[in-house]
Design an enzyme around this catalytic site. Structure first.
Site, PDB file in Angstrom:
ATOM      1  N   ARG A 152       6.225  15.500  36.140  1.00 43.78           N
ATOM      2  CA  ARG A 152       6.875  17.373  36.265  1.00 43.78           C
ATOM      3  C   ARG A 152       7.690  17.489  36.942  1.00 43.78           C
ATOM      4  O   ARG A 152       8.203  18.669  37.400  1.00 43.78           O
ATOM      5  CB  ARG A 152       5.401  17.698  35.950  1.00 43.78           C
ATOM      6  CG  ARG A 152       5.349  17.672  34.323  1.00 43.78           C
ATOM      7  CD  ARG A 152       3.701  18.567  34.237  1.00 43.78           C
ATOM      8  NE  ARG A 152       3.183  18.624  32.616  1.00 43.78           N
ATOM      9  CZ  ARG A 152       2.541  18.795  32.009  1.00 43.78           C
ATOM     10  NH1 ARG A 152       2.452  19.954  32.787  1.00 43.78           N
ATOM     11  NH2 ARG A 152       1.740  18.128  31.279  1.00 43.78           N
TER      12      ARG A 152
ATOM     13  N   GLU B 188      -4.198  11.321  38.349  1.00 47.28           N
ATOM     14  CA  GLU B 188      -3.236  11.202  37.424  1.00 47.28           C
ATOM     15  C   GLU B 188      -1.454  11.864  37.796  1.00 47.28           C
ATOM     16  O   GLU B 188      -1.881  13.458  37.971  1.00 47.28           O
ATOM     17  CB  GLU B 188      -3.676  11.493  35.801  1.00 47.28           C
ATOM     18  CG  GLU B 188      -2.194  11.988  34.653  1.00 47.28           C
ATOM     19  CD  GLU B 188      -2.434  12.094  33.522  1.00 47.28           C
ATOM     20  OE1 GLU B 188      -4.006  11.941  32.552  1.00 47.28           O
ATOM     21  OE2 GLU B 188      -1.347  12.857  32.716  1.00 47.28           O
TER      22      GLU B 188
ATOM     23  N   LYS C  78      -4.854   9.063  24.290  1.00 42.91           N
ATOM     24  CA  LYS C  78      -4.736  11.055  24.981  1.00 42.91           C
ATOM     25  C   LYS C  78      -5.209  11.463  23.794  1.00 42.91           C
ATOM     26  O   LYS C  78      -4.008  11.701  22.703  1.00 42.91           O
ATOM     27  CB  LYS C  78      -4.148  11.012  25.851  1.00 42.91           C
ATOM     28  CG  LYS C  78      -4.001  12.400  26.437  1.00 42.91           C
ATOM     29  CD  LYS C  78      -2.310  12.614  27.438  1.00 42.91           C
ATOM     30  CE  LYS C  78      -2.415  14.487  27.611  1.00 42.91           C
ATOM     31  NZ  LYS C  78      -1.873  13.981  28.833  1.00 42.91           N
TER      32      LYS C  78
END
Ligand code: 3PG
Length: 214
Positions: free
Chosen positions: A45, A41, A129
């Site tokens: 960022r 993943e 999640k």
């Protein structure tokens, strides 16, 4: 073709990666494959996220590459164009979820409370999640918060390590876990891909060991 959700479940652990330089994406992917962990993943960022997703997906078709920390519809679109096969968001964002559902993009939104879970369920999402897993109370919290939601599965992420991974994986509501512990930024920047392969293999061995218990 095996469904993405099923693939994530089989793999059991998603490395959450932050890549500063897109040229590291392919060696990183190779290291994860060497550690028998064919998944990453790649988080939005850093400015390198889109190029890193593209590089890894194109060079390593055996890798299941997704996009993480997706905060906007624009990022979700960029991720899809770059080759991401799934989207992960830290919280529940109705616009991002709506776009993913309309564009056949598997989406795992972050949830922490029953209210968050209700929002996701209202959109028909049943794989969520659980974030930030450890800070939100860890295994015990997930057991209690997830308990009423029969049929909902979680990917706890945030504070997962080789020490607590097995405890999460033993919960019946856990589909897989996410974590950056095998792919930390410094190890990537140092080009220490042998360590990454080793840590990936350790995580895979933990998944296998827990699954052989049942
Ligand atoms: C995420 O982006 O999902 C988390 O920051 C990963 O959490 P960790 O770094 O504690 O594994």
């Amino acid at each position: 073709m095996i469904d993405v959700v099923e693939q994530i479940g089989r793999i059991g652990i998603i490395p959450v990666v932050t890549i500063e330089d897109a040229k590291d994406a392919v060696p990183l992917g190779r290291a994860l494959l060497a550690g028998n962990l064919p998944c990453a993943e790649i988080t939005f960022r850093t400015a390198a996220a889109t190029a890193a997703i593209r590089n890894m997906s194109e060079a390593l078709p055996d890798m299941l590459v997704g996009a993480g920390t997706v905060l906007t519809v624009e990022q979700a679109k960029q991720a899809q164009v770059a080759g991401a096969k799934f989207i992960v968001t830290p919280g529940f964002d109705a616009a991002v979820v709506g776009w993913c559902l309309a564009n056949d993009m598997p989406i795992t939104p972050g949830v922490m409370t029953p209210t968050d879970i209700n929002q996701a369920l209202a959109k028909g999402l049943t794989l969520l999640k659980f974030f930030p897993a450890e800070a939100a109370g860890g295994v015990k919290a997930l057991q209690v918060i997830g308990g009423p939601y029969v049929g909902v599965k979680f990917i706890p992420t945030g504070g997962i390590s080789a020490v607590n991974l097995a405890d999460y994986l033993r919960l019946p509501m856990v589909h897989a876990c996410g974590g950056s512990f095998m792919v930390n930024k410094k190890t990537i920047a140092d080009g220490d891909f042998a360590t990454i392969a080793q840590l990936a293999q350790t995580a895979v061995d933990i998944v296998k060991s827990v699954r052989s218990e049942s």
